[in-house]
Design an enzyme around this catalytic site. Structure first.
Site, PDB file in Angstrom:
ATOM      1  N   TYR A  24       0.827  -1.217   0.000  1.00  0.00           N
ATOM      2  CA  TYR A  24       0.000   0.000   0.000  1.00  0.00           C
ATOM      3  C   TYR A  24       0.863   1.270   0.000  1.00  0.00           C
ATOM      4  O   TYR A  24       0.505   2.262  -0.635  1.00  0.00           O
ATOM      5  CB  TYR A  24      -1.015  -0.004   1.160  1.00  0.00           C
ATOM      6  CG  TYR A  24      -2.248  -0.770   0.730  1.00  0.00           C
ATOM      7  CD1 TYR A  24      -3.172  -0.192  -0.142  1.00  0.00           C
ATOM      8  CD2 TYR A  24      -2.450  -2.077   1.103  1.00  0.00           C
ATOM      9  CE1 TYR A  24      -4.263  -0.896  -0.609  1.00  0.00           C
ATOM     10  CE2 TYR A  24      -3.544  -2.798   0.649  1.00  0.00           C
ATOM     11  CZ  TYR A  24      -4.452  -2.200  -0.200  1.00  0.00           C
ATOM     12  OH  TYR A  24      -5.521  -2.897  -0.674  1.00  0.00           O
ATOM     13  N   ARG A  84       1.775   1.649  -3.515  1.00  0.00           N
ATOM     14  CA  ARG A  84       0.652   2.153  -4.312  1.00  0.00           C
ATOM     15  C   ARG A  84       0.430   3.651  -4.052  1.00  0.00           C
ATOM     16  O   ARG A  84       0.131   4.413  -4.951  1.00  0.00           O
ATOM     17  CB  ARG A  84      -0.634   1.384  -3.981  1.00  0.00           C
ATOM     18  CG  ARG A  84      -0.810   0.150  -4.833  1.00  0.00           C
ATOM     19  CD  ARG A  84      -2.173  -0.479  -4.678  1.00  0.00           C
ATOM     20  NE  ARG A  84      -3.239   0.183  -5.433  1.00  0.00           N
ATOM     21  CZ  ARG A  84      -3.433   0.066  -6.732  1.00  0.00           C
ATOM     22  NH1 ARG A  84      -2.613  -0.685  -7.457  1.00  0.00           N
ATOM     23  NH2 ARG A  84      -4.415   0.675  -7.334  1.00  0.00           N
ATOM     24  N   HIS A  87     -15.437   1.605  -1.335  1.00  0.00           N
ATOM     25  CA  HIS A  87     -14.320   0.742  -0.940  1.00  0.00           C
ATOM     26  C   HIS A  87     -13.248   1.460  -0.114  1.00  0.00           C
ATOM     27  O   HIS A  87     -12.118   1.008  -0.038  1.00  0.00           O
ATOM     28  CB  HIS A  87     -13.685   0.093  -2.186  1.00  0.00           C
ATOM     29  CG  HIS A  87     -14.582  -0.911  -2.850  1.00  0.00           C
ATOM     30  ND1 HIS A  87     -14.332  -1.436  -4.098  1.00  0.00           N
ATOM     31  CD2 HIS A  87     -15.739  -1.489  -2.442  1.00  0.00           C
ATOM     32  CE1 HIS A  87     -15.300  -2.294  -4.414  1.00  0.00           C
ATOM     33  NE2 HIS A  87     -16.163  -2.335  -3.432  1.00  0.00           N
ATOM     34  N   CYS A 143      -8.560  -2.120  16.758  1.00  0.00           N
ATOM     35  CA  CYS A 143      -9.652  -1.412  17.438  1.00  0.00           C
ATOM     36  C   CYS A 143     -10.369  -0.431  16.498  1.00  0.00           C
ATOM     37  O   CYS A 143     -11.336   0.223  16.893  1.00  0.00           O
ATOM     38  CB  CYS A 143      -9.150  -0.693  18.689  1.00  0.00           C
ATOM     39  SG  CYS A 143      -8.141   0.763  18.351  1.00  0.00           S
ATOM     40  N   CYS A 177      -4.185   0.476  21.335  1.00  0.00           N
ATOM     41  CA  CYS A 177      -4.246  -0.965  21.618  1.00  0.00           C
ATOM     42  C   CYS A 177      -3.010  -1.725  21.155  1.00  0.00           C
ATOM     43  O   CYS A 177      -2.907  -2.930  21.383  1.00  0.00           O
ATOM     44  CB  CYS A 177      -5.503  -1.563  20.979  1.00  0.00           C
ATOM     45  SG  CYS A 177      -5.364  -1.761  19.201  1.00  0.00           S
ATOM     46  N   GLY A 210     -16.068   1.952 -16.356  1.00  0.00           N
ATOM     47  CA  GLY A 210     -14.741   1.435 -16.016  1.00  0.00           C
ATOM     48  C   GLY A 210     -14.732   0.416 -14.906  1.00  0.00           C
ATOM     49  O   GLY A 210     -13.820   0.365 -14.095  1.00  0.00           O
ATOM     50  N   THR A 211     -15.779  -0.389 -14.865  1.00  0.00           N
ATOM     51  CA  THR A 211     -15.779  -1.471 -13.880  1.00  0.00           C
ATOM     52  C   THR A 211     -16.089  -2.786 -14.585  1.00  0.00           C
ATOM     53  O   THR A 211     -16.898  -2.829 -15.499  1.00  0.00           O
ATOM     54  CB  THR A 211     -16.749  -1.194 -12.704  1.00  0.00           C
ATOM     55  OG1 THR A 211     -16.903  -2.376 -11.936  1.00  0.00           O
ATOM     56  CG2 THR A 211     -18.095  -0.701 -13.151  1.00  0.00           C
TER      57      THR A 211
END
Ligand code: NAD
Ligand code: ZN
Length: 266
Positions: A76, A79, A131, A142, A172, A209-210
């Site tokens: 990520y 990205r 998303h 948490c 946490c 575009g899906t």
């Protein structure tokens, strides 16, 4: 500009524009394809370089994060770096222009996206993200939003570190993860409600575009159809979507400026 397209496609664009100009409630769903012309690869494009041997199941699922948080976090961060300098393309701008125009007409144009980038916002659109957001973080345990998160994802882009070292939650001790809906996870309730309502109440649903493979988002077109809406699809490649009334088989960045120009001129 229309002259660059085939006569058959020009006829379809004009048909779609006529239909859209005559209706009040429009629902638009965009997917990774609308950002492809901005240089952001879809998951269906082959991964390159460092990541070519990994599949979506290794990188974008909760199981992957539990198994190997460092790998998922690194991907990520990579990205984010890839997307950081990307800008909206003519497709994003055309949709923003349509929404702006709709404020002074009696049209309601609801934009829903499966994308986690912020190119719709950068173009000036008001958009609901199904998303999640690439530029936000939260605790994987948490769920507390990451403390340093500025108010908007857009402002966040220049300040966020692309360091691959894992971060831990001050509350946490759990690992910090991107605030993205991974495959197999539930969609945010409020965003899904907005999407369902817009799809169920629209007169025309536009899918852009899906690949129409990722559920539950792919079910929105079916919901619209069941409630009497016409379905328009913009995608250069055929999809398994069999309920489409008008197919505009070209890149979104080519079709949308022409389509919106036609609609707003009518
Ligand atoms: P997807 O299932 O939405 O497939 C991409 C579709 O875009 C394909 O059908 C392809 O034919 C089409 N396409 C390609 N170029 C296009 C263009 N110029 N104009 C119009 N259509 C074009 O997306 P995916 O890549 O399989 O991703 C699934 C999920 O992963 C997304 O729903 C999203 O949550 C996430 N994702 C987000 C981004 C982003 O935010 N930009 C990018 C990749 C993946
Ligand atoms: Zn926590």
């Amino acid at each position: 500009m229309l002259a660059e397209l085939s006569p058959a496609l020009i006829a379809e664009v004009k048909l779609a524009a006529k239909l859209l100009a005559a209706k009040q409630h429009i629902c638009i769903l965009t997917g990774a394809g609308i950002s492809a012309e901005s240089g952001i690869p879809t998951f269906r494009d082959k991964q390159t370089g460092l990541w070519e041997n990994y599949g979506v199941e290794d990188l974008a699922t909760p199981e992957a994060f539990t198994r190997d948080p460092k790998l998922v976090w690194s991907w990520y961060q990579w990205r984010r770096q890839l997307v950081a300098d990307k800008a909206p393309n003519p497709a994003h701008h055309a949709l923003a222009q349509w929404q702006y125009h709709a404020q002074t007409s009696d049209q309601q144009v609801t934009l829903i996206t499966q994308n986690v980038d912020d190119l719709h916002e950068q173009a000036g659109s008001s958009v609901t993200h199904l998303h999640g957001h690439l530029w936000r973080n939260r605790c994987g345990q948490c769920q507390t939003p990451s403390q340093d998160q500025p108010r908007t994802s857009y402002d966040n882009r220049n300040t966020m570190s692309f360091d691959e070292a894992l971060l831990t939650c001050p509350h946490c001790g759990g690992y910090i993860r991107p605030d993205i809906v991974w495959f197999g996870e539930a969609l945010p309730i409020q965003a899904w409600q907005i999407a369902e309502e817009a799809a169920a109440n629209c007169e025309v649903f536009i899918s852009i575009g899906t690949s129409s493979l990722v559920y539950p988002a792919a079910g929105l077109a079916q919901l619209a159809k069941q409630n009497g809406a016409k379905i328009i699809e913009i995608n250069p490649d055929p999809t398994p979507n069999t309920i489409v009334d008008i197919t505009l088989a070209e890149k979104a960045g080519v079709i949308l400026p022409l389509l919106i120009e036609e609609i707003t001129a009518l």
